[in-house]
Scaffold this motif. Structure first.
Motif, PDB file in Angstrom:
ATOM      1  N   ASP A  39       0.783  -1.135   0.093  1.00 37.91           N
ATOM      2  CA  ASP A  39       0.156  -0.142   0.308  1.00 37.91           C
ATOM      3  C   ASP A  39       0.798   0.926  -0.184  1.00 37.91           C
ATOM      4  N   THR A  40       2.334   1.213   0.790  1.00 38.34           N
ATOM      5  CA  THR A  40       3.166   2.969   0.525  1.00 38.34           C
ATOM      6  C   THR A  40       3.097   2.854  -1.023  1.00 38.34           C
ATOM      7  N   MET A  41       3.173   1.624  -1.166  1.00 35.87           N
ATOM      8  CA  MET A  41       3.957   1.389  -2.920  1.00 35.87           C
ATOM      9  C   MET A  41       2.670   2.368  -4.089  1.00 35.87           C
ATOM     10  N   SER A  42       1.864   1.912  -3.361  1.00 35.99           N
ATOM     11  CA  SER A  42       0.323   2.016  -4.539  1.00 35.99           C
ATOM     12  C   SER A  42      -0.085   3.320  -3.861  1.00 35.99           C
ATOM     13  N   MET A  43       0.692   4.026  -3.205  1.00 33.79           N
ATOM     14  CA  MET A  43       0.065   4.993  -2.379  1.00 33.79           C
ATOM     15  C   MET A  43       0.617   6.398  -3.582  1.00 33.79           C
ATOM     16  N   CYS A  44       2.358   5.851  -4.048  1.00 32.55           N
ATOM     17  CA  CYS A  44       3.467   6.420  -4.769  1.00 32.55           C
ATOM     18  C   CYS A  44       2.864   6.503  -6.374  1.00 32.55           C
ATOM     19  N   ILE A  45       2.064   5.649  -6.598  1.00 34.48           N
ATOM     20  CA  ILE A  45       1.937   5.431  -8.320  1.00 34.48           C
ATOM     21  C   ILE A  45       0.541   6.309  -8.087  1.00 34.48           C
ATOM     22  N   LEU A  46      -0.317   5.913  -7.328  1.00 37.00           N
ATOM     23  CA  LEU A  46      -1.638   6.713  -7.164  1.00 37.00           C
ATOM     24  C   LEU A  46      -1.337   8.682  -6.308  1.00 37.00           C
ATOM     25  N   LYS A  47      -1.172   8.573  -6.423  1.00 35.01           N
ATOM     26  CA  LYS A  47      -0.346  10.465  -6.413  1.00 35.01           C
ATOM     27  C   LYS A  47      -0.373  10.425  -7.685  1.00 35.01           C
ATOM     28  N   HIS A  48       0.903   9.905  -8.419  1.00 33.22           N
ATOM     29  CA  HIS A  48       0.903  10.034 -10.060  1.00 33.22           C
ATOM     30  C   HIS A  48       0.081   9.986 -11.195  1.00 33.22           C
ATOM     31  N   PHE A  49      -0.798   8.894 -10.716  1.00 33.38           N
ATOM     32  CA  PHE A  49      -1.947   9.443 -11.594  1.00 33.38           C
ATOM     33  C   PHE A  49      -3.598   9.737 -11.303  1.00 33.38           C
ATOM     34  N   GLU A  86       7.810   9.757   0.181  1.00 30.04           N
ATOM     35  CA  GLU A  86       7.538  10.884  -0.815  1.00 30.04           C
ATOM     36  C   GLU A  86       9.300  10.877  -1.486  1.00 30.04           C
ATOM     37  N   GLN A  87      10.282   9.995  -1.254  1.00 29.70           N
ATOM     38  CA  GLN A  87      11.553  10.422  -2.635  1.00 29.70           C
ATOM     39  C   GLN A  87      11.575   9.600  -3.802  1.00 29.70           C
ATOM     40  N   ASP A  88      10.273   7.943  -3.542  1.00 32.08           N
ATOM     41  CA  ASP A  88      10.010   7.160  -4.912  1.00 32.08           C
ATOM     42  C   ASP A  88       8.956   8.076  -5.521  1.00 32.08           C
ATOM     43  N   VAL A  89       8.267   8.921  -5.263  1.00 33.51           N
ATOM     44  CA  VAL A  89       7.688   9.462  -6.268  1.00 33.51           C
ATOM     45  C   VAL A  89       7.897  11.096  -6.720  1.00 33.51           C
ATOM     46  N   ASN A  90       8.113  11.566  -7.961  1.00 34.62           N
ATOM     47  CA  ASN A  90       8.089  12.573  -8.471  1.00 34.62           C
ATOM     48  C   ASN A  90       6.397  13.763  -8.925  1.00 34.62           C
ATOM     49  N   LEU A  91       5.605  13.707  -8.516  1.00 38.48           N
ATOM     50  CA  LEU A  91       4.505  14.135  -8.964  1.00 38.48           C
ATOM     51  C   LEU A  91       4.817  15.504  -9.716  1.00 38.48           C
ATOM     52  N   GLN A  92       5.898  16.045  -9.603  1.00 40.86           N
ATOM     53  CA  GLN A  92       6.440  17.108 -11.339  1.00 40.86           C
ATOM     54  C   GLN A  92       6.869  16.551 -12.466  1.00 40.86           C
ATOM     55  N   ALA A  93       7.018  15.075 -12.404  1.00 33.99           N
ATOM     56  CA  ALA A  93       6.712  14.298 -13.955  1.00 33.99           C
ATOM     57  C   ALA A  93       5.570  14.077 -14.228  1.00 33.99           C
ATOM     58  N   LYS A  94       5.693  13.967 -15.871  1.00 34.85           N
ATOM     59  CA  LYS A  94       4.685  14.785 -16.988  1.00 34.85           C
ATOM     60  C   LYS A  94       4.445  13.287 -17.145  1.00 34.85           C
ATOM     61  N   LYS A  95       3.068  12.966 -17.091  1.00 33.63           N
ATOM     62  CA  LYS A  95       2.142  11.645 -17.459  1.00 33.63           C
ATOM     63  C   LYS A  95       3.167  11.152 -18.924  1.00 33.63           C
ATOM     64  N   SER A 117       7.024  10.956 -22.318  1.00 32.11           N
ATOM     65  CA  SER A 117       8.082  11.584 -21.189  1.00 32.11           C
ATOM     66  C   SER A 117       9.068  10.140 -21.287  1.00 32.11           C
ATOM     67  N   THR A 118      10.310  11.207 -20.226  1.00 35.59           N
ATOM     68  CA  THR A 118      11.537  10.735 -20.090  1.00 35.59           C
ATOM     69  C   THR A 118      11.581  10.854 -18.526  1.00 35.59           C
ATOM     70  N   ASP A 119      10.436  12.121 -17.932  1.00 35.49           N
ATOM     71  CA  ASP A 119      10.999  11.771 -16.825  1.00 35.49           C
ATOM     72  C   ASP A 119       9.854  10.962 -15.872  1.00 35.49           C
ATOM     73  N   PRO A 120      10.910  10.235 -15.013  1.00 32.35           N
ATOM     74  CA  PRO A 120      10.986   9.074 -13.981  1.00 32.35           C
ATOM     75  C   PRO A 120       9.781   9.916 -12.590  1.00 32.35           C
ATOM     76  N   ASP A 179      13.814   3.881  -9.340  1.00 32.61           N
ATOM     77  CA  ASP A 179      14.213   2.813 -10.038  1.00 32.61           C
ATOM     78  C   ASP A 179      13.717   1.733  -8.939  1.00 32.61           C
ATOM     79  N   LYS A 180      14.156   2.262  -7.483  1.00 28.16           N
ATOM     80  CA  LYS A 180      14.030   1.032  -6.231  1.00 28.16           C
ATOM     81  C   LYS A 180      11.967   1.058  -6.770  1.00 28.16           C
ATOM     82  N   LEU A 181      11.288   1.791  -6.486  1.00 27.83           N
ATOM     83  CA  LEU A 181      10.183   1.703  -6.678  1.00 27.83           C
ATOM     84  C   LEU A 181       9.248   0.560  -8.085  1.00 27.83           C
ATOM     85  N   MET A 182       9.837   1.110  -9.101  1.00 27.09           N
ATOM     86  CA  MET A 182       9.394   0.644 -10.550  1.00 27.09           C
ATOM     87  C   MET A 182      10.190  -1.038 -10.135  1.00 27.09           C
TER      88      MET A 182
END
Length: 338
Positions: A23-33, A77-86, A253-256, A260-263
């Motif tokens: 769920d901590t992983m999902s939170m990172c993914i879902l925040k960017h989604f 927070e260190q595992d997700v970049n909310l500024q990265a493009k779609k 997009s090539t913005d991560p 890499d750890k999460l992916m």
């Protein structure tokens, strides 16, 4: 009379620990989604999924604190970049949620069935109910938008029959009987699962910072493509319908958006889900060629997952799950002290 509350069992702590990490992983993914979603109909579904994941993490944290169990690091927070493009399309978001919802229903059902303590059983019951609600809402929206991938259809049976010949089990060569409905269902599910993996892996390979990890994702994409091709051939051989083409729209997009750890962890988790699905398919398949096909992919996906685990270990990213005490190690340490 004082009511005795037993410690949580190995099964309970393991399922809670895995749920927390997931769920901590999902939170990172879902925040960017959620940050990049453009469809106003899809955003509420993502928001609900994010809320449920947040609730799960908070409740498991409380339980672990009361039990004196260290709270896992998981992802943050260190595992997700909310500024990265779609990176993926909104339709891919829906299909990803459908796949993860199905996985969650299976996982929470198992967790409840192997849990003893009432508070833990109640927790997994709640998680199951929330996931069921999310799955239903997501499925309804997908059908409204015409993107829900249904299992292939077969003609309705018109009479009750019994199997009288062993050739029903089939062989590796020569004529084989038509597929059973349950065999078609599992082929359809595994095509969907492989398509989810393909899309995510191709996107991950595009944004990974490490070339070695990017190459690993690309290898996984090729393996997923092989699965889809092989399973589709089995359906086409019997002139069965098969799932529609997956919307694998990936931006340039090539913005991560993720570390890499999460992916890498996500990919290992998806591999484990795939192996579990193959096991269920083997149990439900009577044709020998199908069983051998699934067994072959279990070996290949298992080998792929092992390489992913090695990469996690090499980078110091493999968080150790709960395990029993190594008595032999303790014995040796005690002897060395003497």
């Amino acid at each position: 009379m004082v009511k005795h509350i037993p410690n949580i069992t190995s099964a309970e702590i393991s399922m809670l620990w895995s749920t927390y990490i997931g769920d901590t992983m999902s939170m990172c993914i879902l925040k960017h989604f959620f940050q990049t979603c453009e469809d106003p109909d899809v955003k509420p579904i993502i928001k609900l999924a994010l809320k449920f994941s947040h609730d799960h993490v908070a409740q498991i944290s409380d339980l672990f604190t009361k039990e004196g169990i260290p709270i896992p690091n998981g992802f943050g927070e260190q595992d997700v970049n909310l500024q990265a493009k779609k990176l993926f399309s909104d339709i891919t978001y829906l299909r990803y949620l459908q796949h993860m919802g199905r996985t969650g229903l299976n996982s929470y059902s198992l967790a409840k069935s192997i849990s003893a303590r009432k508070d833990v059983r109640d927790l997994f019951k709640q998680f199951y109910s929330q996931t069921e609600m999310l799955y239903d809402r997501n499925a309804e929206l997908m059908q409204e938008k015409g993107v829900f991938i249904r299992s292939p259809y077969i003609s309705y049976p018109d009479k009750v029959e019994y199997i009288t010949e062993r050739k029903f089990l089939g062989g590796l060569i020569g004529h084989r009987r038509p597929l059973l409905g349950i065999e078609i269902a599992h082929l359809g599910v595994n095509i969907e699962v492989a398509n989810v993996a393909k899309t995510m892996l191709l996107g991950f390979s595009q944004v990974a910072q490490s070339k070695k990890i990017s190459d690993y994702f690309k290898d996984g994409y090729e393996l997923g493509k092989k699965m889809v091709e092989d399973f589709m051939i089995k359906l086409k051989e019997d002139d069965n319908s098969y799932p529609s083409t997956w919307d694998s729209t990936i931006t340039n997009s090539t913005d991560p958006p993720f570390s890499d750890k999460l992916m890498l962890f996500h990919t290992c988790a998806q591999s484990a889900i795939g192996i579990g699905d193959f096991g269920l398919a083997i149990a439900a398949s009577f044709r020998k060629d199908l069983t051998i096909n699934y067994e072959g992919f279990i070996i290949r996906v298992g080998s792929f997952a092992e390489e992913g685990a090695k990469l996690l270990i090499d980078h110091g990213w493999f968080e150790k799950p709960p395990q029993s005490i190594d008595r032999e190690s303790l014995r040796i340490q005690n002897i060395m002290k003497r």
